[in-house]
Motif scaffolding. Structure first.
Motif, PDB file in Angstrom:
ATOM      1  N   ARG A 175       0.775  -1.277   0.039  1.00 48.39           N
ATOM      2  CA  ARG A 175       0.033   0.113  -0.064  1.00 48.39           C
ATOM      3  C   ARG A 175       0.887   1.333  -0.069  1.00 48.39           C
ATOM      4  N   LYS A 176       0.250   2.455  -0.701  1.00 53.16           N
ATOM      5  CA  LYS A 176       1.014   3.567  -0.657  1.00 53.16           C
ATOM      6  C   LYS A 176      -0.174   4.525  -1.036  1.00 53.16           C
ATOM      7  N   ASP A 177      -0.476   5.335   0.153  1.00 51.18           N
ATOM      8  CA  ASP A 177      -1.551   6.350  -0.015  1.00 51.18           C
ATOM      9  C   ASP A 177      -1.131   7.653   1.062  1.00 51.18           C
ATOM     10  N   ASP A 178      -1.984   8.547   1.085  1.00 58.07           N
ATOM     11  CA  ASP A 178      -1.861   9.654   1.958  1.00 58.07           C
ATOM     12  C   ASP A 178      -1.328   9.292   3.512  1.00 58.07           C
ATOM     13  N   THR A 179      -1.629   8.073   3.848  1.00 57.72           N
ATOM     14  CA  THR A 179      -1.330   7.805   5.183  1.00 57.72           C
ATOM     15  C   THR A 179       0.044   7.061   5.380  1.00 57.72           C
ATOM     16  N   GLY A 180       0.743   6.803   4.516  1.00 54.94           N
ATOM     17  CA  GLY A 180       1.977   6.250   4.671  1.00 54.94           C
ATOM     18  C   GLY A 180       2.177   5.186   3.249  1.00 54.94           C
ATOM     19  N   ASP A 181       3.748   4.910   3.428  1.00 50.66           N
ATOM     20  CA  ASP A 181       4.287   4.050   2.073  1.00 50.66           C
ATOM     21  C   ASP A 181       4.472   2.525   2.876  1.00 50.66           C
ATOM     22  N   ALA A 182       3.848   1.684   2.305  1.00 50.21           N
ATOM     23  CA  ALA A 182       4.364   0.349   2.680  1.00 50.21           C
ATOM     24  C   ALA A 182       4.558  -0.685   1.613  1.00 50.21           C
ATOM     25  N   SER A 183       5.143   0.075   0.719  1.00 50.94           N
ATOM     26  CA  SER A 183       5.394  -0.553  -0.768  1.00 50.94           C
ATOM     27  C   SER A 183       6.714  -1.379  -0.679  1.00 50.94           C
ATOM     28  N   THR A 184       7.349  -1.244   0.516  1.00 49.08           N
ATOM     29  CA  THR A 184       8.570  -2.160   0.887  1.00 49.08           C
ATOM     30  C   THR A 184       8.276  -3.024   2.080  1.00 49.08           C
ATOM     31  N   CYS A 185       7.074  -2.776   2.440  1.00 45.59           N
ATOM     32  CA  CYS A 185       6.576  -3.834   3.626  1.00 45.59           C
ATOM     33  C   CYS A 185       6.554  -5.214   3.275  1.00 45.59           C
ATOM     34  N   THR A 186       7.064  -6.484   3.905  1.00 44.83           N
ATOM     35  CA  THR A 186       7.168  -7.672   3.816  1.00 44.83           C
ATOM     36  C   THR A 186       6.398  -8.524   4.529  1.00 44.83           C
ATOM     37  N   ILE A 187       5.538  -7.862   5.241  1.00 46.54           N
ATOM     38  CA  ILE A 187       4.369  -8.792   6.086  1.00 46.54           C
ATOM     39  C   ILE A 187       3.524  -9.652   5.304  1.00 46.54           C
ATOM     40  N   THR A 188       3.452 -10.769   5.676  1.00 44.65           N
ATOM     41  CA  THR A 188       2.619 -11.664   4.679  1.00 44.65           C
ATOM     42  C   THR A 188       1.188 -11.775   5.123  1.00 44.65           C
ATOM     43  N   GLN A 189       0.419 -11.910   4.268  1.00 43.39           N
ATOM     44  CA  GLN A 189      -1.308 -12.404   4.663  1.00 43.39           C
ATOM     45  C   GLN A 189      -1.241 -14.002   5.169  1.00 43.39           C
ATOM     46  N   GLU A 190      -2.067 -13.768   6.089  1.00 47.78           N
ATOM     47  CA  GLU A 190      -2.514 -15.410   6.571  1.00 47.78           C
ATOM     48  C   GLU A 190      -2.963 -16.353   5.600  1.00 47.78           C
ATOM     49  N   ASN A 191      -2.636 -17.618   5.787  1.00 45.96           N
ATOM     50  CA  ASN A 191      -2.933 -18.737   4.674  1.00 45.96           C
ATOM     51  C   ASN A 191      -4.452 -19.216   5.108  1.00 45.96           C
ATOM     52  N   PHE A 192      -5.461 -18.368   4.705  1.00 41.73           N
ATOM     53  CA  PHE A 192      -6.773 -18.821   5.079  1.00 41.73           C
ATOM     54  C   PHE A 192      -7.058 -20.180   4.293  1.00 41.73           C
ATOM     55  N   TRP A 193      -6.887 -20.214   3.151  1.00 40.96           N
ATOM     56  CA  TRP A 193      -6.779 -21.495   2.381  1.00 40.96           C
ATOM     57  C   TRP A 193      -6.433 -22.704   3.367  1.00 40.96           C
ATOM     58  N   ALA A 194      -5.276 -22.783   3.500  1.00 43.60           N
ATOM     59  CA  ALA A 194      -5.114 -23.984   4.480  1.00 43.60           C
ATOM     60  C   ALA A 194      -5.628 -24.274   5.753  1.00 43.60           C
ATOM     61  N   GLN A 195      -6.239 -23.145   6.291  1.00 44.69           N
ATOM     62  CA  GLN A 195      -6.726 -23.113   7.558  1.00 44.69           C
ATOM     63  C   GLN A 195      -8.178 -23.710   7.237  1.00 44.69           C
ATOM     64  N   GLY A 196      -8.659 -23.512   6.237  1.00 44.80           N
ATOM     65  CA  GLY A 196     -10.036 -24.037   5.690  1.00 44.80           C
ATOM     66  C   GLY A 196      -9.681 -25.315   5.379  1.00 44.80           C
ATOM     67  N   GLN A 197      -8.951 -25.770   4.736  1.00 44.38           N
ATOM     68  CA  GLN A 197      -8.559 -27.346   4.403  1.00 44.38           C
ATOM     69  C   GLN A 197      -8.453 -27.972   5.706  1.00 44.38           C
ATOM     70  N   SER A 198      -8.002 -27.625   6.846  1.00 42.89           N
ATOM     71  CA  SER A 198      -7.947 -27.965   8.010  1.00 42.89           C
ATOM     72  C   SER A 198      -8.932 -28.061   8.959  1.00 42.89           C
ATOM     73  N   ASN A 199     -10.213 -27.345   8.251  1.00 43.77           N
ATOM     74  CA  ASN A 199     -11.400 -27.015   9.143  1.00 43.77           C
ATOM     75  C   ASN A 199     -11.195 -26.442  10.372  1.00 43.77           C
ATOM     76  N   ASN A 200     -10.363 -25.398  10.334  1.00 43.77           N
ATOM     77  CA  ASN A 200      -9.822 -24.692  11.563  1.00 43.77           C
ATOM     78  C   ASN A 200     -10.314 -23.456  11.612  1.00 43.77           C
TER      79      ASN A 200
END
Length: 131
Positions: free
Chosen positions: A53-78
């Motif tokens: 993200r890059k907008d008026d509130t800041g620049d996270a274009s170099t941020c490396t945090i990753t999104q949780e893997n909801f697909w894997a959690q769903g496959q595990s019925n969790n």
């Protein structure tokens, strides 16, 4: 239209829309049943991250945090889902017609007056400034 779909990639964010969100479906939050160690979780998990993200509130274009893997959690019925109460305006009260509130207010009016219950339908904010 579900606003979460737009939020996934808004302002350059690099999120994947989780499988349980659809354009015309409800807004949802996701909770995991269990933590990796087997203890109960139950907490709401963030669907998206700011990476890219890059907008008026800041620049996270170099941020490396990753999104949780909801697909894997769903496959595990969790993963379980909840449709949250709307957070805009007064939330749920906005979905109740004023007539329902005034009808309820009139029903058993004498008893309600005795209990000093005189709450009426919600008023727009501009109504407060006019007085």
């Amino acid at each position: 239209m579900n606003p979460q779909i737009k939020a996934a990639t808004d302002s350059g964010a690099r999120n994947t829309v989780p499988y349980f969100l659809t354009l015309n479906g409800p807004v949802r939050e996701a909770r995991y049943k269990y933590n990796p160690d087997g203890t109960r979780d139950g907490g709401v998990h963030a669907l998206f991250v700011i990476s890219g993200r890059k907008d008026d509130t800041g620049d996270a274009s170099t941020c490396t945090i990753t999104q949780e893997n909801f697909w894997a959690q769903g496959q595990s019925n969790n993963v379980v889902f909840r449709i949250p109460t709307p957070a805009f305006g007064a939330g749920l009260i906005e979905a109740i017609p004023d007539t329902a509130i005034t009808d309820n207010q009139t029903a058993n009016a004498n008893g309600k007056v005795a209990l000093a219950s005189s709450v009426g339908p919600p008023r727009p904010r501009h109504w407060l400034r006019q007085q």
